[in-house]
Design an enzyme around this catalytic site. Structure first.
Site, PDB file in Angstrom:
ATOM      1  N   ASP A  49      -1.613   4.618  -7.300  1.00 24.31           N
ATOM      2  CA  ASP A  49       0.071   5.159  -6.901  1.00 24.31           C
ATOM      3  C   ASP A  49       0.980   5.308  -7.756  1.00 24.31           C
ATOM      4  OD1 ASP A  49       0.646   2.589  -7.766  1.00 24.31           O
ATOM      5  OD2 ASP A  49       1.045   1.596  -6.097  1.00 24.31           O
ATOM      6  N   SER A  50       0.471   5.636  -8.654  1.00 26.90           N
ATOM      7  CA  SER A  50       1.208   6.390  -9.553  1.00 26.90           C
ATOM      8  C   SER A  50       1.332   7.349  -9.149  1.00 26.90           C
ATOM      9  CB  SER A  50       0.753   6.377 -11.441  1.00 26.90           C
ATOM     10  OG  SER A  50      -0.666   5.766 -11.164  1.00 26.90           O
ATOM     11  N   ASP A  88      -5.395   2.319  -4.780  1.00 23.35           N
ATOM     12  CA  ASP A  88      -4.601   1.245  -4.807  1.00 23.35           C
ATOM     13  C   ASP A  88      -4.529   1.338  -4.002  1.00 23.35           C
ATOM     14  OD1 ASP A  88      -3.111   0.277  -7.522  1.00 23.35           O
ATOM     15  OD2 ASP A  88      -2.505   2.167  -8.453  1.00 23.35           O
ATOM     16  N   LYS A 118      -7.171  -1.870  -5.532  1.00 29.40           N
ATOM     17  CA  LYS A 118      -6.848  -2.405  -6.322  1.00 29.40           C
ATOM     18  C   LYS A 118      -5.112  -2.949  -5.533  1.00 29.40           C
ATOM     19  CE  LYS A 118      -3.885  -0.830 -10.155  1.00 29.40           C
ATOM     20  NZ  LYS A 118      -2.651  -0.842  -9.991  1.00 29.40           N
ATOM     21  N   GLU A 120      -1.291  -5.353  -6.112  1.00 36.47           N
ATOM     22  CA  GLU A 120      -0.146  -6.003  -7.058  1.00 36.47           C
ATOM     23  C   GLU A 120      -0.054  -7.306  -6.667  1.00 36.47           C
ATOM     24  OE1 GLU A 120       2.534  -3.145  -8.307  1.00 36.47           O
ATOM     25  OE2 GLU A 120       1.337  -1.445  -8.924  1.00 36.47           O
ATOM     26  N   GLU A 187      -1.145  -4.865 -17.081  1.00 34.91           N
ATOM     27  CA  GLU A 187      -0.206  -4.066 -17.991  1.00 34.91           C
ATOM     28  C   GLU A 187       0.932  -5.106 -18.239  1.00 34.91           C
ATOM     29  OE1 GLU A 187       2.256  -0.400 -15.726  1.00 34.91           O
ATOM     30  OE2 GLU A 187       1.209  -1.159 -13.790  1.00 34.91           O
TER      31      GLU A 187
END
Length: 275
Positions: A49-50, A88, A118, A120, A187
């Site tokens: 999503d970066s 993501d 992925k 978070e 991270e």
């Protein structure tokens, strides 16, 4: 019927089996041309999503949607044959409930073609990881500095720098491993903590600003290619200056147009012989 030989894509079980055997090399990819160039070299491509910040010049990652992530993931999958593609889960697509997470993760696998997702989050999201894994969706967990938590973390700051914070991140990583995650991204955490987590978990750790001891490493591709501007994150290294090459190519093209040396008749269609 003809039979065509085709390279097999790296699978999630193969990534898990790399633990203790070899390092996992991973990079981000958002569009087909870049993904095609990276494919052969790496084990895993993360459609992160970066892309909100890298591809859309947004201030953070919070504005990405499932539909956007699925579109980028599908482009990366279509352009590649070798790397395992993980997508993501964007902010707001999995935090409400495990059922919501499954519906959106299923979209990233079915419409986006990804091999896994992925997400978070700490121990609070471990039940969601379990829910997804039990329903056939591989999960890569992400702990430590979590960009989707930028507002609660007060910015992009290194994590696990105190004993209490380190203990919490260790517990987060353990919870996801026990829930069935196939790996965990570490991270922006202290190096000793990343080393300790890597030794403690039976699944691969993928570091970004973490430790050389991690089972693998991931970076934002644009950072290693010199396409992210002048500022390079502390944890990254510029391996090439593709930005300078692109700039020079654009200058050469513009100059050729203005000097009328491009295009020539060889670049045109239907040219008559007398021309």
């Amino acid at each position: 019927m003809s039979v065509h030989s085709q390279a097999k894509r790296v699978t999630v079980p193969q990534l898990v089996a790399a633990k203790g055997e070899r390092k996992i090399a991973a990079l981000t990819a958002y569009i087909a041309p870049i993904a095609r160039l990276l494919d052969e070299a790496v084990d895993m491509l993360l459609v992160g999503d970066s892309t909100a910040m890298v591809g859309y010049a947004m201030p953070d990652t919070l504005s990405m949607t499932v539909e956007m992530m699925a579109a980028h993931s599908a482009a990366v999958v279509r352009a590649t044959r070798h790397a395992c593609v993980i997508a993501d889960m964007p902010f707001g697509s999995y935090q409400q409930s495990p059922a919501q997470a499954f519906a959106n993760a299923a979209t990233l696998l079915s419409a986006g073609g990804a091999s896994g997702v992925k997400l978070e989050g700490g121990q609070a999201l471990a039940d969601t990881t379990l829910f997804l894994v039990e329903r056939g969706i591989p999960v890569l967990a992400h702990v430590g500095l979590m960009p989707q938590y930028v507002n609660t973390m007060g910015g992009f700051k290194a994590q696990g720098m105190t004993e209490a914070a380190a203990r919490r991140i260790m517990d987060d990583a353990r919870a996801h491993a026990q829930a069935g995650a196939f790996g965990v991204v570490l991270e922006g955490i202290s190096e000793p903590l990343a080393r300790e987590i890597t030794a403690a978990l039976p699944i691969p750790t993928i570091g970004i600003g973490a430790s050389p001891a991690c089972d693998g490493q991931i970076l934002v591709t644009e950072d290693i290619l010199g396409l992210s501007g002048e500022r390079i994150p502390k944890f990254a290294r510029r391996f090439a200056d593709a930005g300078q090459v692109i700039q020079q190519a654009a200058r050469d093209y513009a100059q050729s147009v203005r000097e009328e040396t491009f295009p020539t008749l060889t670049h045109c269609f239907g040219v008559r012989s007398e021309q």
